[in-house]
Write an enzyme that holds these catalytic residues in place. Sequence first.
Site, mmCIF file in Angstrom:
data_model
loop_
_atom_site.group_PDB
_atom_site.id
_atom_site.type_symbol
_atom_site.label_atom_id
_atom_site.label_comp_id
_atom_site.label_asym_id
_atom_site.label_seq_id
_atom_site.Cartn_x
_atom_site.Cartn_y
_atom_site.Cartn_z
ATOM 1 N N ARG A 239 0.857 -1.189 0.000
ATOM 2 C CA ARG A 239 0.000 0.000 0.000
ATOM 3 C C ARG A 239 0.889 1.232 0.000
ATOM 4 O O ARG A 239 1.884 1.301 0.718
ATOM 5 C CB ARG A 239 -0.918 0.021 1.234
ATOM 6 C CG ARG A 239 -2.192 -0.812 1.080
ATOM 7 C CD ARG A 239 -3.134 -0.211 0.046
ATOM 8 N NE ARG A 239 -4.421 -0.871 -0.010
ATOM 9 C CZ ARG A 239 -4.736 -1.851 -0.844
ATOM 10 N NH1 ARG A 239 -3.821 -2.315 -1.685
ATOM 11 N NH2 ARG A 239 -5.940 -2.375 -0.860
ATOM 12 N N GLU A 268 -3.312 6.841 -4.053
ATOM 13 C CA GLU A 268 -4.371 5.850 -4.264
ATOM 14 C C GLU A 268 -5.192 5.567 -3.022
ATOM 15 O O GLU A 268 -6.260 4.944 -3.125
ATOM 16 C CB GLU A 268 -3.755 4.511 -4.678
ATOM 17 C CG GLU A 268 -2.985 4.501 -5.965
ATOM 18 C CD GLU A 268 -2.467 3.092 -6.219
ATOM 19 O OE1 GLU A 268 -3.151 2.354 -6.969
ATOM 20 O OE2 GLU A 268 -1.428 2.725 -5.649
ATOM 21 N N HIS A 295 0.328 -0.096 -10.259
ATOM 22 C CA HIS A 295 -0.488 -1.015 -9.460
ATOM 23 C C HIS A 295 -0.897 -2.248 -10.277
ATOM 24 O O HIS A 295 -2.088 -2.527 -10.475
ATOM 25 C CB HIS A 295 -1.725 -0.309 -8.922
ATOM 26 C CG HIS A 295 -2.251 -0.964 -7.673
ATOM 27 N ND1 HIS A 295 -2.680 -0.249 -6.585
ATOM 28 C CD2 HIS A 295 -2.407 -2.278 -7.328
ATOM 29 C CE1 HIS A 295 -3.094 -1.081 -5.637
ATOM 30 N NE2 HIS A 295 -2.923 -2.326 -6.072
#
Length: 334
Positions: A239, A268, A295
């Site tokens: 993340r 994000e 991603h």
Amino acid sequence: MPNLPLVVLTNATFPETRALFDGVARLVANDLAKPWPVDILREHCREAVGIMAFMTDRIDGEFLGACPHLRVVGAALKGFDNIDVGAASERGVWVTICEDLLTIPTAELAVGLILSLGRHIVRADRDVRLHGFAGWRPTHYGTGVSGSQVGIVGFGKVGQAIAERLAGFNCRIFAFDAVPGAFPERFDGLVVRSEMPDLLAQSDFVVLALPLTASTMRIIDANAIAAMKPAALLVNSARGSLVDENAVAEALQVGRLGGYAADVFECEDWARSDRPGTIDPRLCARAASTVLTPHIGSAVTSVRRQIEASAAMSIIDVLSGRRPVGAINDPVSR
């Protein structure tokens, strides 16, 4: 079939995924290569009974309040920090995730980022394309994995899968996890269980494999970078907000950090009201010491089909009166 319940697919999906809802639900599906704007998404979801959600969706209390008929959010995700599960439970809404399907492709990408960053693969490819190739030259020397020390921060399923894939590289693997019992016996002799300060101090590569929570937010900040080996390499396929991108950019600029590879970025993380609008431009500008991918951790065609099918079946379970597979809550009946 107007009497069927409405299900919204918020991002582009495979035709096979949509076919699963034939005779079960009527669909509103996003055919675009980008998410709907928030106002459009809310309008589509206003009458929805089910939503197939993706990382681009912020499912919070306000959103749920605008969807009074909603019974299930089938997330095509493993991490669910963009969904307020407590608010969903209070409103009688199931939340489901795809817990295991993303593990292996994410671990594979993490290893790919380790190799790409350490061996300057992207930079060397760019060099050939821009300048041609006249034969071997003493250039692009990097850091090999063999003989190195790799620290994995977070030893859940993804961290374990990364360790398993590094096992044949003849490297020493350290791992940290704050969760008791996070180290299965099969890793005895393969992984050295470490505390975070020791892992940072010893590792040539630091690899992040954590969920995003209040306690892991920016776990790699300026202080953590200062505790790392000089010129160590940092890899993040978990993340974005596990990392303070500003601190990373500054460390790269002064040479304190040797390189940064990331598949995920702070911009994000919809769980953050203060998330930045873009990737720190200083990271993009440092092509010689960064590898940045958009991603693609789960971007394996067969896997994405399985993820969508899993999310679809969890929605169909709820519409059929069954407890959904992958449920992470027990919503209050309403």
